[in-house]
Design a protein around this motif. Sequence first.
Motif, PDB file in Angstrom:
ATOM      1  N   THR A  88       0.850  -1.186   0.000  1.00  0.00           N
ATOM      2  CA  THR A  88       0.000   0.000   0.000  1.00  0.00           C
ATOM      3  C   THR A  88       0.891   1.242   0.000  1.00  0.00           C
ATOM      4  OG1 THR A  88      -0.099   0.180   2.404  1.00  0.00           O
ATOM      5  CG2 THR A  88      -1.718  -1.269   1.347  1.00  0.00           C
ATOM      6  N   ARG A  94      -1.275  -5.420   1.848  1.00  0.00           N
ATOM      7  CA  ARG A  94      -2.683  -5.044   1.647  1.00  0.00           C
ATOM      8  C   ARG A  94      -3.609  -5.707   2.670  1.00  0.00           C
ATOM      9  NH1 ARG A  94      -5.091  -3.571  -3.367  1.00  0.00           N
ATOM     10  NH2 ARG A  94      -3.091  -4.112  -4.247  1.00  0.00           N
ATOM     11  N   GLN A  97      -3.245  -4.167   6.141  1.00  0.00           N
ATOM     12  CA  GLN A  97      -3.848  -2.836   6.245  1.00  0.00           C
ATOM     13  C   GLN A  97      -5.373  -2.924   6.292  1.00  0.00           C
ATOM     14  OE1 GLN A  97      -1.995   0.265   3.960  1.00  0.00           O
ATOM     15  NE2 GLN A  97      -3.897   1.454   3.872  1.00  0.00           N
ATOM     16  N   ALA A 175      -5.792   0.883   0.940  1.00  0.00           N
ATOM     17  CA  ALA A 175      -5.435  -0.526   0.788  1.00  0.00           C
ATOM     18  C   ALA A 175      -6.043  -1.112  -0.494  1.00  0.00           C
ATOM     19  CB  ALA A 175      -5.901  -1.334   1.987  1.00  0.00           C
TER      20      ALA A 175
END
Length: 177
Positions: A88, A94, A97, A175
Motif C-alpha cells: 500500500t 494489503r 492494512q 489498501a
Amino acid sequence: MSFLSFFVNSAKIVSVGGSGLMTGYCFAASNSGIPGLYAGDLSSKQLVRSWNYIYTRGAKLAVPTVLISTFAYFFTADSSKYLPQTSTIFGWNRSAQLVLAGLVLFSALPYTGIVMLPGIRKLQATAEAFDAEDSAREPSPEDERKVRQGVQAWSRANDFRAFIFGTSFFLGLTALM
C-alpha cells in the motif's frame, strides 16, 4: 465474474462505504446538526430533546453499520491473499492494512461505550425527566448549564469518533487502490 469475486467486490464496497458513511454522519451531526440547534436559541428542554433525536437515529445506524463493515473488511483482507500482493502507499501488506482498517473501525464501539455512554445516559435521563415533568415548568439555570455542557461534550466526543471512522475509511481506501 465468478461467484467468489462478486462477494469480494461487494465486501470492498460495504467495508469502505460503511466507514465513509459513518465518517460523514458523525462529522455532520457534530459540525452541522448540533451547531444548528445552538443557532436556534433553543431552551435546554428543546435542546436535549433535539439532541436525543439526533443521537437515537445515529445509534440505530451506527452499530449495524460498524459491525457489518468490520466483517466486510476482514472478509476482504482474507480474500485479498489470493490476489497479487502489492504494498500500500504506507508500504504495508494489503491484507494487514485491511485488517487494521477493520480493527480501527470496530474500536469506535468500545470508545462509545466506555467514553461516551456515561454522558449519553445523563442527557437521556434529563430528556426523560423533562418529558415526565409539567411541560409548563421552565428549566432552572442549573438545568440549562448541565444540558448545554453535556451536548457540547457529546459533540466533541462525536468529533473524535468521526476521526476514528475517517481513519478506517482512509486505511481501507488506500489498501484497495
